[in-house]
Design a protein around this motif. Structure first.
Motif, PDB file in Angstrom:
ATOM      1  N   ARG A 209       0.906  -1.051  -0.088  1.00 41.07           N
ATOM      2  CA  ARG A 209      -0.276  -0.186   0.139  1.00 41.07           C
ATOM      3  C   ARG A 209       0.969   1.013  -0.191  1.00 41.07           C
ATOM      4  NH1 ARG A 209      -5.380  -0.854   1.024  1.00 41.07           N
ATOM      5  NH2 ARG A 209      -5.568   1.173   1.895  1.00 41.07           N
ATOM      6  N   LEU A 210       0.730   1.924  -0.925  1.00 39.77           N
ATOM      7  CA  LEU A 210       1.811   3.195  -1.234  1.00 39.77           C
ATOM      8  C   LEU A 210       0.752   4.347  -0.715  1.00 39.77           C
ATOM      9  CD1 LEU A 210       4.366   4.609  -2.066  1.00 39.77           C
ATOM     10  CD2 LEU A 210       3.245   4.883  -4.395  1.00 39.77           C
ATOM     11  N   ARG A 211       1.197   5.006   0.018  1.00 44.47           N
ATOM     12  CA  ARG A 211       0.521   6.014   0.894  1.00 44.47           C
ATOM     13  C   ARG A 211       1.154   7.329   0.661  1.00 44.47           C
ATOM     14  NH1 ARG A 211      -3.532   4.225   4.568  1.00 44.47           N
ATOM     15  NH2 ARG A 211      -3.242   2.214   5.055  1.00 44.47           N
ATOM     16  N   PRO A 212       0.233   8.757   0.488  1.00 42.50           N
ATOM     17  CA  PRO A 212       0.645   9.840   0.363  1.00 42.50           C
ATOM     18  C   PRO A 212       1.757  10.148   1.332  1.00 42.50           C
ATOM     19  CG  PRO A 212      -1.733   9.935   0.213  1.00 42.50           C
ATOM     20  CD  PRO A 212      -1.169   8.634   0.631  1.00 42.50           C
ATOM     21  N   GLY A 213       2.764  10.705   0.508  1.00 42.14           N
ATOM     22  CA  GLY A 213       4.218  11.155   1.306  1.00 42.14           C
ATOM     23  C   GLY A 213       5.170  10.090   1.504  1.00 42.14           C
ATOM     24  N   MET A 214       4.793   8.788   1.094  1.00 41.68           N
ATOM     25  CA  MET A 214       5.943   7.860   1.199  1.00 41.68           C
ATOM     26  C   MET A 214       6.895   7.918   0.188  1.00 41.68           C
ATOM     27  SD  MET A 214       3.403   4.448   2.404  1.00 41.68           S
ATOM     28  CE  MET A 214       4.771   3.295   2.013  1.00 41.68           C
ATOM     29  N   ALA A 215       7.971   7.310   0.285  1.00 43.49           N
ATOM     30  CA  ALA A 215       8.915   7.040  -0.705  1.00 43.49           C
ATOM     31  C   ALA A 215       8.680   6.040  -1.795  1.00 43.49           C
ATOM     32  CB  ALA A 215      10.297   7.085   0.053  1.00 43.49           C
ATOM     33  N   TYR A 216       8.930   6.405  -3.095  1.00 43.55           N
ATOM     34  CA  TYR A 216       8.525   5.338  -4.061  1.00 43.55           C
ATOM     35  C   TYR A 216       9.882   5.425  -5.154  1.00 43.55           C
ATOM     36  CZ  TYR A 216       6.572   2.620  -8.085  1.00 43.55           C
ATOM     37  OH  TYR A 216       6.501   1.868  -9.070  1.00 43.55           O
ATOM     38  N   ARG A 217      10.624   4.655  -5.305  1.00 48.92           N
ATOM     39  CA  ARG A 217      11.684   4.691  -6.369  1.00 48.92           C
ATOM     40  C   ARG A 217      10.997   4.916  -7.559  1.00 48.92           C
ATOM     41  NH1 ARG A 217      13.633  -0.024  -9.075  1.00 48.92           N
ATOM     42  NH2 ARG A 217      12.438  -1.763  -8.526  1.00 48.92           N
ATOM     43  N   GLY A 218      10.000   4.282  -8.030  1.00 49.37           N
ATOM     44  CA  GLY A 218       9.283   4.608  -9.405  1.00 49.37           C
ATOM     45  C   GLY A 218       8.346   5.643  -9.342  1.00 49.37           C
ATOM     46  N   ALA A 219       8.617   6.899  -8.556  1.00 46.94           N
ATOM     47  CA  ALA A 219       8.004   8.096  -8.786  1.00 46.94           C
ATOM     48  C   ALA A 219       7.951   8.759  -9.965  1.00 46.94           C
ATOM     49  CB  ALA A 219       8.306   9.149  -7.533  1.00 46.94           C
ATOM     50  N   PRO A 220       9.284   8.888 -10.571  1.00 47.76           N
ATOM     51  CA  PRO A 220       9.386   9.371 -12.066  1.00 47.76           C
ATOM     52  C   PRO A 220       8.424   8.710 -13.010  1.00 47.76           C
ATOM     53  CG  PRO A 220      11.620   9.367 -11.000  1.00 47.76           C
ATOM     54  CD  PRO A 220      10.653   8.333 -10.184  1.00 47.76           C
ATOM     55  N   GLN A 221       8.552   7.233 -13.266  1.00 46.28           N
ATOM     56  CA  GLN A 221       7.896   6.454 -14.345  1.00 46.28           C
ATOM     57  C   GLN A 221       6.358   6.599 -13.961  1.00 46.28           C
ATOM     58  OE1 GLN A 221      10.511   5.424 -12.351  1.00 46.28           O
ATOM     59  NE2 GLN A 221      11.474   3.743 -13.488  1.00 46.28           N
ATOM     60  N   LEU A 222       5.858   6.705 -12.587  1.00 48.48           N
ATOM     61  CA  LEU A 222       4.617   6.879 -12.205  1.00 48.48           C
ATOM     62  C   LEU A 222       4.151   8.233 -12.610  1.00 48.48           C
ATOM     63  CD1 LEU A 222       1.917   5.992 -10.877  1.00 48.48           C
ATOM     64  CD2 LEU A 222       2.818   7.038  -8.755  1.00 48.48           C
ATOM     65  N   ARG A 223       4.967   9.326 -12.525  1.00 52.38           N
ATOM     66  CA  ARG A 223       4.690  10.653 -13.005  1.00 52.38           C
ATOM     67  C   ARG A 223       4.432  10.634 -14.594  1.00 52.38           C
ATOM     68  NH1 ARG A 223       8.675  12.744 -11.235  1.00 52.38           N
ATOM     69  NH2 ARG A 223       7.773  13.655  -9.271  1.00 52.38           N
ATOM     70  N   ARG A 224       5.260   9.670 -15.324  1.00 47.71           N
ATOM     71  CA  ARG A 224       5.284   9.795 -16.723  1.00 47.71           C
ATOM     72  C   ARG A 224       3.890   9.075 -17.251  1.00 47.71           C
ATOM     73  NH1 ARG A 224       5.827  11.641 -21.524  1.00 47.71           N
ATOM     74  NH2 ARG A 224       6.480  10.235 -23.056  1.00 47.71           N
ATOM     75  N   LEU A 225       3.565   7.947 -16.378  1.00 46.70           N
ATOM     76  CA  LEU A 225       2.530   7.117 -16.804  1.00 46.70           C
ATOM     77  C   LEU A 225       1.065   8.219 -16.484  1.00 46.70           C
ATOM     78  CD1 LEU A 225       0.866   4.878 -17.518  1.00 46.70           C
ATOM     79  CD2 LEU A 225       1.041   4.048 -15.059  1.00 46.70           C
ATOM     80  N   MET A 226       1.239   8.931 -15.426  1.00 49.11           N
ATOM     81  CA  MET A 226      -0.119   9.663 -15.009  1.00 49.11           C
ATOM     82  C   MET A 226      -0.280  10.931 -15.997  1.00 49.11           C
ATOM     83  SD  MET A 226      -1.689   8.618 -12.472  1.00 49.11           S
ATOM     84  CE  MET A 226      -1.324   7.031 -13.560  1.00 49.11           C
ATOM     85  N   THR A 227       1.018  11.462 -16.730  1.00 50.82           N
ATOM     86  CA  THR A 227       0.908  12.416 -17.485  1.00 50.82           C
ATOM     87  C   THR A 227       0.404  11.794 -19.068  1.00 50.82           C
ATOM     88  OG1 THR A 227       3.003  13.516 -16.612  1.00 50.82           O
ATOM     89  CG2 THR A 227       2.311  14.123 -18.940  1.00 50.82           C
ATOM     90  N   LEU A 228       0.943  10.644 -19.416  1.00 54.32           N
ATOM     91  CA  LEU A 228       0.373  10.102 -20.806  1.00 54.32           C
ATOM     92  C   LEU A 228      -1.200   9.847 -20.682  1.00 54.32           C
ATOM     93  CD1 LEU A 228       3.314   7.391 -21.223  1.00 54.32           C
ATOM     94  CD2 LEU A 228       2.774   9.681 -22.693  1.00 54.32           C
TER      95      LEU A 228
END
Length: 549
Positions: A209-228
Motif C-alpha cells: 500500500r503506497l500512501r501519500p508522502g511515502m518514498a517510491y523509487r518509481g515516482a518518475p515512471q509513475l509521473r510519466r504514466l499519469m501524464t500520458l
C-alpha cells in the motif's frame, strides 16, 4: 525468335478482357465454396448480397477497368488497410493480398479479373456491414437485445462505393453519429500511439500500500504514466527534475485519485491491489476495450421516432437525449443502480417507454416471492405487514395466515402497497418487455453514494426520478414540473401515458469519453467484454443466433 515470343505474350496479357469470359469468372468466384486466398475464405455471410450486386449490373466488374484497378478501388484498398482507425482489423479485409493479386491480373487474364473483382467486393461488403451494424449479431450474445434494423443492402452499398469519387464518404455515412462513438474514434488513435511503446507502462515494484508522502523509487515512471493518460496536469510537477526523486507527492496523489475515479473505484490516492492491477493493464488492453465499445455502438439503430434514453450499465449512468447528436451538456444525466453481478445481471435491451406511474404498487416477481419473501415471512409472521406487503389469490386480497404464507409463489402472490417504503419508490417508468425490466425510484438512497452500484434484482433505480419524470413529460401540456413534484409527494396512484413512445437502450459501453475530455474505463462487471472479445476472435463469417425451436 525470343523477341517475337515476348511480343506475342505481351499482346495476350494486355488484350481487352472478354466480357463473357469475365462474367463467367465472376459467377464462378461467387458460386465457389470458398474464396481462394482470403483470410476468411467462407463468405456465406455476404455471398448473396454480392451476387445480387453483380446481377444488377449484368455481371460486369465493379472494381477493375480492363485489367487495372479503378481509382475507387485504389481508394477502397487504402480504406481497408487503415481499418484499425475504425476499431476493425485490416487483416480481415485482405487489402494487401487483393493488391498483390490484382497486380498479377495480366498474367491470369479474364479469370484473374473475375477473381480479383469478386474478392474486393466480398471485402467491401464485409467492411461496410461492420461499420453499419457491427460484425457480431448482438443476439448471439444477448438474446434479449432485439434491435430494429433494416436489412443490409449490399448491392446498393457496393454500387455506391464503386461509383464514388470519394468512397470514404460513403463509408463514413454508414457509421453511428453518436458523439460518444466519434470520441471513441479519436481516443482509439491516441491509445494506439501509446501502445506502440509498451515500456511506458512498466513501473518498478510497488509496496503493498503506497500512501501519500511515502518514498517510491518509481515516482518518475509513475509521473510519466499519469501524464500520458491525462491525470497529471500540473505543469510544474510534469517538468520537475526526476533524478533521485522518490516522493509520492501531493500532485502525484491528485493524479492517482483522478486515475482511480476514471477506472471506477474509490479515489483515495492510496495505491493498493485495485489500483496496482489497473496500472498493470497495457495500452493494448485499453485499445481492445475501446474497439469493443465501438462495436456495440454500431449495433444501435441510426434513426429513432423520438430521442432515446440510454443507460450505460457498467458506467451506472443514464443519459436522456434531446437528439442522437446531443453534447453531454445538453442531456439529462444521472446515476443509476443496476442488477447485481452474477446473480441478477441487468439484460441489454432495446425497448420503448410508454407511461409513468406515480405512487406505484409493486407486484413482486415470482423468484423474489419464493426465494426471499416467503422464507422471511415463515420465520417472522409480522414481516409482511411491517414491509407493507399484502397477499392476493388472483386479484383478491386474502388474509395473512400461516396457510396463505406457505402458498406464496404457488397460488398466492405478493404485492407491496404504495407508500414511502415501496421498493419502486414514488414513480415507476413503464417499458413493457418479456424480461420485466423497468426504471424506478427507490427508498434505498444510500447505494447512490457508492462507486460501484450493482445492487438491484435487475431493474434500474434512478437517482433523480423527479427530474426524469419532468423531462419525459415536458411536452405534455397538463404536466408541469410542479404537478410532477405534487404527484411524487402525494398518496394517489396515477398512471400517465407518454404523448410519444420513448426508445430506451440498456447498453454496455466499458470505455467512454466525456465532454470534458476525460476517458473512463469501466469495470467489466458482467464479463460481457470477455464474451464479445472471444466471439470476435473467431473471425468471419460471424454467425447469427440459432433459430428458436
Amino acid at each position: 525468335m525470343m523477341l517475337s515470343t515476348l511480343l506475342a505474350l505481351w499482346s495476350v496479357t494486355t488484350a481487352a478482357p472478354d466480357t463473357a469470359a469475365v462474367a463467367a469468372a465472376l459467377r464462378a468466384s461467387i458460386d465457389a465454396p470458398s474464396l481462394v486466398g482470403a483470410r476468411w475464405s467462407d463468405f456465406g455471410d455476404v455471398r448473396e448480397g454480392v451476387r445480387a450486386a453483380y446481377e444488377a449490373r449484368g455481371w460486369t466488374p465493379l472494381w477493375l477497368n480492363g485489367q487495372k484497378l479503378t481509382p475507387a478501388a485504389e481508394a477502397v484498398l487504402h480504406e481497408l488497410r487503415t481499418a484499425h482507425y475504425r476499431g476493425l482489423a485490416p487483416a480481415d479485409y485482405d487489402a494487401d493480398q487483393i493488391r498483390a493479386f490484382s497486380d498479377s491480373v495480366p498474367v491470369w487474364g479474364d479469370a484473374g479479373v473475375g477473381r480479383a473483382d469478386a474478392w474486393l467486393s466480398v471485402a467491401v461488403a464485409r467492411y461496410a456491414m461492420a461499420l453499419d451494424r457491427g460484425r457480431i449479431d448482438p443476439r448471439t450474445l444477448h438474446p434479449s437485445l432485439r434491435l430494429a434494423r433494416e436489412p443490409f443492402d449490399a448491392p446498393r452499398i457496393l454500387s455506391e462505393v464503386a461509383a464514388a469519387r470519394q468512397p470514404a464518404q460513403v463509408f463514413r455515412a454508414l457509421e453511428p453519429s453518436f458523439y460518444q462513438y466519434r470520441r471513441l474514434q479519436s481516443l482509439l488513435v491516441r491509445y494506439r500511439l501509446l501502445a506502440q511503446d509498451s515500456s511506458r507502462l512498466v513501473l518498478p515494484d510497488l509496496p503493498d500500500r503506497l500512501r501519500p508522502g511515502m518514498a517510491y523509487r518509481g515516482a518518475p515512471q509513475l509521473r510519466r504514466l499519469m501524464t500520458l493518460v491525462g491525470d497529471l496536469r500540473d505543469r510544474a510537477e510534469i517538468d520537475r527534475a526526476v533524478e533521485g526523486d522518490t516522493l509520492y507527492s501531493d500532485a502525484l496523489v491528485r493524479a492517482v485519485r483522478s486515475f482511480q475515479r476514471r477506472h471506477g473505484f474509490s479515489a483515495d490516492g492510496i495505491i493498493g491491489d485495485s489500483t496496482r492491477s489497473r496500472f498493470a493493464r497495457t495500452f493494448g488492453d485499453r485499445v481492445r476495450q475501446i474497439e469493443l465499445s465501438m462495436e456495440r455502438w454500431r449495433w444501435l439503430p441510426r434513426t429513432f421516432d423520438a430521442p432515446p434514453l440510454i443507460v450505460n450499465i457498467p458506467a451506472f449512468r443514464l443519459d436522456a437525449l434531446h437528439g442522437k447528436e446531443d453534447l453531454e451538456s445538453e442531456t439529462l444525466s444521472m446515476d443509476v443502480v443496476v442488477g447485481t453481478a452474477v446473480k441478477h445481471d441487468t439484460p441489454l435491451l432495446a425497448v420503448e417507454m410508454v407511461a409513468l406511474q406515480f405512487q406505484p404498487q409493486w407486484n413482486v416477481p415470482l423468484s423474489i416471492m419464493r426465494n426471499e419473501i416467503r422464507p422471511k415471512a415463515l420465520k417472522d409472521s409480522t414481516y409482511l405487514e411491517s414491509e407493507n406487503y399484502e397477499l392476493l389469490r388472483g386479484n383478491v386480497v386474502v388474509p395473512i395466515t400461516d396457510s396463505s404464507i406457505r402458498e406464496i409463489g404457488a397460488g398466492v402472490r405478493v404485492r407491496q402497497r404504495a407508500g414511502p417504503t415501496n421498493a419502486l419508490g414514488r414513480v415507476k417508468f413503464i417499458m413493457p418487455n418479456p424480461e420485466d425490466i423497468y426504471l424506478h425510484d427507490t427508498p434505498s438512497r444510500g447505494h447512490f453514494a457508492r462507486v460501484r452500484r450493482d445492487f438491484s434484482h435487475g431493474c434500474i433505480r434512478v437517482s433523480d426520478p423527479a427530474a426524469l419524470a419532468a423531462f419525459l413529460l415536458r411536452h405534455h401540456a397538463a404536466w408541469s414540473r410542479e404537478r410532477v413534484d405534487s404527484a411524487m409527494s402525494g398518496d394517489s396512484t396515477i398512471w400517465v401515458s407518454l404523448p410519444k413512445k420513448i426508445p430506451v437502450f440498456l447498453v454496455y459501453q466499458s470505455a467512454e469519453v466525456r465532454e470534458s475530455g476525460e476517458t473512463f474505463f469501466h469495470r467489466d462487471i458482467y464479463g460481457h467484454d470477455r464474451s464479445l472479445d472471444r466471439a470476435l476472435l473467431k473471425g468471419y463469417p460471424y454467425r447469427g443466433p440459432a433459430p428458436r425451436g
